[in-house]
Enzyme design. Structure first.
Site, PDB file in Angstrom:
ATOM      1  N   GLY A 126       0.978  -1.240   0.080  1.00  0.00           N
ATOM      2  CA  GLY A 126      -0.149   0.035   0.124  1.00  0.00           C
ATOM      3  C   GLY A 126       0.928   1.211  -0.153  1.00  0.00           C
ATOM      4  O   GLY A 126       1.866   1.097   0.590  1.00  0.00           O
TER       5      GLY A 126
ATOM      6  N   ARG B 122       1.164  -4.788  -5.678  1.00  0.00           N
ATOM      7  CA  ARG B 122       1.416  -6.175  -4.930  1.00  0.00           C
ATOM      8  C   ARG B 122       1.731  -7.124  -6.017  1.00  0.00           C
ATOM      9  O   ARG B 122       1.166  -7.267  -7.044  1.00  0.00           O
ATOM     10  CB  ARG B 122      -0.120  -6.643  -4.341  1.00  0.00           C
ATOM     11  CG  ARG B 122      -0.296  -5.455  -2.944  1.00  0.00           C
ATOM     12  CD  ARG B 122      -1.135  -5.977  -1.989  1.00  0.00           C
ATOM     13  NE  ARG B 122      -1.058  -4.997  -0.811  1.00  0.00           N
ATOM     14  CZ  ARG B 122      -2.037  -3.949  -0.661  1.00  0.00           C
ATOM     15  NH1 ARG B 122      -2.876  -3.676  -1.493  1.00  0.00           N
ATOM     16  NH2 ARG B 122      -1.792  -3.103   0.425  1.00  0.00           N
TER      17      ARG B 122
ATOM     18  N   ASP C  53       5.715  -5.062   6.136  1.00  0.00           N
ATOM     19  CA  ASP C  53       6.276  -6.271   6.480  1.00  0.00           C
ATOM     20  C   ASP C  53       6.254  -7.377   5.279  1.00  0.00           C
ATOM     21  O   ASP C  53       7.220  -8.033   5.038  1.00  0.00           O
ATOM     22  CB  ASP C  53       5.443  -7.019   7.488  1.00  0.00           C
ATOM     23  CG  ASP C  53       5.881  -6.438   8.781  1.00  0.00           C
ATOM     24  OD1 ASP C  53       7.187  -6.069   8.950  1.00  0.00           O
ATOM     25  OD2 ASP C  53       5.223  -6.697  10.070  1.00  0.00           O
TER      26      ASP C  53
ATOM     27  N   THR D 299       4.326   2.721   5.578  1.00  0.00           N
ATOM     28  CA  THR D 299       2.789   2.349   5.692  1.00  0.00           C
ATOM     29  C   THR D 299       2.212   2.994   6.418  1.00  0.00           C
ATOM     30  O   THR D 299       2.681   3.440   7.694  1.00  0.00           O
ATOM     31  CB  THR D 299       2.731   0.873   5.933  1.00  0.00           C
ATOM     32  OG1 THR D 299       1.681   0.543   6.511  1.00  0.00           O
ATOM     33  CG2 THR D 299       3.821   0.197   7.185  1.00  0.00           C
TER      34      THR D 299
ATOM     35  N   ARG E  18      -5.906  -2.908   9.541  1.00  0.00           N
ATOM     36  CA  ARG E  18      -6.610  -4.367   9.443  1.00  0.00           C
ATOM     37  C   ARG E  18      -5.996  -5.187  10.726  1.00  0.00           C
ATOM     38  O   ARG E  18      -7.188  -5.843  11.262  1.00  0.00           O
ATOM     39  CB  ARG E  18      -6.153  -5.106   7.988  1.00  0.00           C
ATOM     40  CG  ARG E  18      -7.346  -5.319   6.892  1.00  0.00           C
ATOM     41  CD  ARG E  18      -6.825  -6.366   5.963  1.00  0.00           C
ATOM     42  NE  ARG E  18      -5.673  -5.481   5.145  1.00  0.00           N
ATOM     43  CZ  ARG E  18      -5.488  -5.693   4.002  1.00  0.00           C
ATOM     44  NH1 ARG E  18      -6.457  -5.753   3.065  1.00  0.00           N
ATOM     45  NH2 ARG E  18      -4.421  -5.032   3.391  1.00  0.00           N
TER      46      ARG E  18
HETATM   47  P1  ADP Z   1       3.205  -4.377   2.588  1.00  0.00           P
HETATM   48  O1  ADP Z   1       4.775  -4.428   2.303  1.00  0.00           O
HETATM   49  O2  ADP Z   1       2.632  -3.100   2.687  1.00  0.00           O
HETATM   50  O3  ADP Z   1       3.068  -5.146   4.185  1.00  0.00           O
HETATM   51  P2  ADP Z   1       2.117  -6.668   1.115  1.00  0.00           P
HETATM   52  O4  ADP Z   1       1.914  -7.715   2.407  1.00  0.00           O
HETATM   53  O5  ADP Z   1       0.741  -6.613   0.190  1.00  0.00           O
HETATM   54  O6  ADP Z   1       2.507  -5.028   1.787  1.00  0.00           O
HETATM   55  O7  ADP Z   1       3.287  -7.099   0.425  1.00  0.00           O
HETATM   56  C1  ADP Z   1       3.535  -6.401  -0.683  1.00  0.00           C
HETATM   57  C2  ADP Z   1       4.438  -7.173  -1.618  1.00  0.00           C
HETATM   58  O8  ADP Z   1       5.476  -7.891  -1.024  1.00  0.00           O
HETATM   59  C3  ADP Z   1       3.574  -8.884  -2.134  1.00  0.00           C
HETATM   60  O9  ADP Z   1       2.695  -8.440  -3.228  1.00  0.00           O
HETATM   61  C4  ADP Z   1       4.662  -9.699  -2.670  1.00  0.00           C
HETATM   62  O10 ADP Z   1       5.091  -9.286  -3.776  1.00  0.00           O
HETATM   63  C5  ADP Z   1       5.832  -9.345  -1.340  1.00  0.00           C
HETATM   64  N1  ADP Z   1       5.689 -10.292  -0.521  1.00  0.00           N
HETATM   65  C6  ADP Z   1       4.922 -10.228   0.698  1.00  0.00           C
HETATM   66  N2  ADP Z   1       4.860 -11.601   1.287  1.00  0.00           N
HETATM   67  C7  ADP Z   1       5.908 -12.004   0.741  1.00  0.00           C
HETATM   68  C8  ADP Z   1       6.688 -13.280   1.163  1.00  0.00           C
HETATM   69  N3  ADP Z   1       6.319 -14.233   2.138  1.00  0.00           N
HETATM   70  N4  ADP Z   1       7.738 -13.556   0.358  1.00  0.00           N
HETATM   71  C9  ADP Z   1       8.038 -12.804  -0.779  1.00  0.00           C
HETATM   72  N5  ADP Z   1       7.543 -11.777  -1.115  1.00  0.00           N
HETATM   73  C10 ADP Z   1       6.437 -11.247  -0.351  1.00  0.00           C
HETATM   74  O1  F6P Z   2      -1.639  -1.478   4.664  1.00  0.00           O
HETATM   75  C1  F6P Z   2      -2.105  -0.054   4.420  1.00  0.00           C
HETATM   76  C2  F6P Z   2      -3.550  -0.220   4.168  1.00  0.00           C
HETATM   77  O2  F6P Z   2      -4.196   1.024   3.983  1.00  0.00           O
HETATM   78  C3  F6P Z   2      -4.337  -0.915   5.289  1.00  0.00           C
HETATM   79  O3  F6P Z   2      -4.696  -0.037   6.368  1.00  0.00           O
HETATM   80  C4  F6P Z   2      -5.705  -1.144   4.535  1.00  0.00           C
HETATM   81  O4  F6P Z   2      -6.336  -2.388   5.202  1.00  0.00           O
HETATM   82  C5  F6P Z   2      -5.141  -1.730   3.164  1.00  0.00           C
HETATM   83  O5  F6P Z   2      -4.005  -1.066   3.279  1.00  0.00           O
HETATM   84  C6  F6P Z   2      -6.226  -1.402   2.111  1.00  0.00           C
HETATM   85  O6  F6P Z   2      -5.523  -2.016   0.995  1.00  0.00           O
HETATM   86  P1  F6P Z   2      -5.918  -1.580  -0.484  1.00  0.00           P
HETATM   87  O7  F6P Z   2      -5.324  -0.507  -0.953  1.00  0.00           O
HETATM   88  O8  F6P Z   2      -5.486  -2.961  -1.162  1.00  0.00           O
HETATM   89  O9  F6P Z   2      -7.418  -1.589  -0.383  1.00  0.00           O
END
Ligand code: ADP
Ligand code: F6P
Length: 324
Positions: A15, A76, A107, A129, A175
């Site tokens: 995000g 993502r 994360d 974030t 979330r």
């Molecule tokens: P954030 O970085 O905000 O926590 P996401 O959880 O959506 O957002 O993760 C962003 C991107 O990081 C994912 O779409 C994927 O490409 C990568 N990612 C997430 N989890 C993993 C994982 N366990 N191993 C490798 N890449 C990951």
């Molecule tokens: O992680 C940031 C965040 O804005 C969360 O607070 C929320 O749950 C989520 O992303 C929303 O994601 P999306 O932009 O995919 O709707």
């Protein structure tokens, strides 16, 4: 002997968050001033896998410090969660001559950075974030701006709530993490704050509190609810039925993710971006840049990812006590 780092990449992932541009700017400017080349990678790990990248110069990051969102776009990338995806990412780095990578995100993005580091491409995570949900860091870039946006919006809701003697149930983002709700709840004088980290009972923690407050003369209420709790429409109906106070629900949604970053977010992002490049320049990878005791420091990604986030229960108690 460590391979000499000549070119680094930078991407934003997950995000978006206000302040990501400030971090990108700091990465590019620090790298160039240290004699490195910088490749800007579009749309997170998707761009890495597709080779969608371009060489950045000092002017590529002009006039972006005050802008929300991310000039590199974000996305993502499900493919990057697989071993084949990460191997493809490593091969692309080798092909494009990328010796190290700065990953701005949360994360999930850091998990990708760890995997790529383990395959030989040093990666550094920089927090970006709005949720403030990274266990290792006391602060994440974007939180302050999002919080101020919420405060501004809820102040407006309070005006209309007060004029109509109503209760307003507000859902804010987060979330799994109630930090936005907790901090905004205090800053906006919410009667109750409901977060995923603390179990609650609507009768005890909302209705009874409203009734006590009604007896002291107050007739309008803000109930701050984190997204992870959800169900604000039903909650509003229940509150109206039980308290007799007309109630509306508002979901603030993605408005919280946009807007010009606050001074705090610009400054922390700049410090973090700078720190990330200093590490990469030394050939150091597999680290996240975090905020600890009001200082920008770094730690091992895996160690950081294994930390459990602690909710500030003391602050929650304070909020409860002063919201009567
Ligand atoms: P954030 O970085 O905000 O926590 P996401 O959880 O959506 O957002 O993760 C962003 C991107 O990081 C994912 O779409 C994927 O490409 C990568 N990612 C997430 N989890 C993993 C994982 N366990 N191993 C490798 N890449 C990951
Ligand atoms: O992680 C940031 C965040 O804005 C969360 O607070 C929320 O749950 C989520 O992303 C929303 O994601 P999306 O932009 O995919 O709707």
């Amino acid at each position: 002997m460590e391979k000499k780092v000549k070119t680094i990449g930078v991407l934003s992932s997950g995000g978006d968050a206000p302040g990501m541009n400030a971090a990108i700017r700091a990465v590019v400017r620090t790298a160039i001033s240290k004699g490195l080349h910088v490749m800007g990678i579009r749309r997170g790990y998707n761009g890495l896998l597709a080779g969608d990248m371009f060489e950045m110069n000092l002017r590529s990051v002009s006039d972006i410090l005050h802008r929300g969102g991310t000039i590199l776009y974000t996305a993502r990338c499900p493919e990057f969660v697989t071993d084949e995806g990460v191997t493809k990412g490593r091969d692309m780095c080798l092909e494009m001559g990328i010796d190290g990578l700065v990953v701005i995100g949360g994360d999930g993005s850091f998990r990708g950075a760890r995997d790529l580091s383990l395959k030989g491409i040093p990666c550094i995570g920089v927090t970006g974030t709005i949720d403030n949900d990274i266990a290792s860091s006391e602060y994440t870039v974007g939180f302050d701006t999002a919080l101020n946006t919420v405060v501004d919006m809820v102040d407006r809701l309070r005006d209309t709530s007060q004029s109509h003697d109503r209760c307003t149930v507000v859902e804010v983002m987060g979330r799994r993490c109630g930090d936005i709700a907790l901090h905004a709840g205090i800053a906006c004088g919410a009667t109750s704050i409901l977060v995923p980290e603390i179990p609650f009972d609507l009768d005890r923690d909302v209705i009874a509190k409203m009734n006590r407050t009604i007896r002291t003369g107050k007739q309008h209420f803000i109930i701050m609810v984190a997204e992870g709790v959800g169900g604000v429409e039903e909650m509003a109906k229940y509150i109206e039925e039980k308290s007799g106070v007309e109630t509306r629900a508002t979901i603030l949604g993605h408005v919280q993710r946009g807007g010009s970053p606050s001074a705090r977010d610009r400054i922390v992002a700049s410090e973090m971006g700078h720190h990330a490049v200093e590490l990469l320049k030394e050939g150091i990878g597999n680290r996240v840049v975090i905020y600890r005791a009001s200082k920008v420091v770094d730690m091992d990604i895996l160690e950081a990812l294994n930390m459990k986030r602690e909710f500030d229960e003391k602050l929650y108690e304070i909020a409860n006590e002063i919201s009567i």
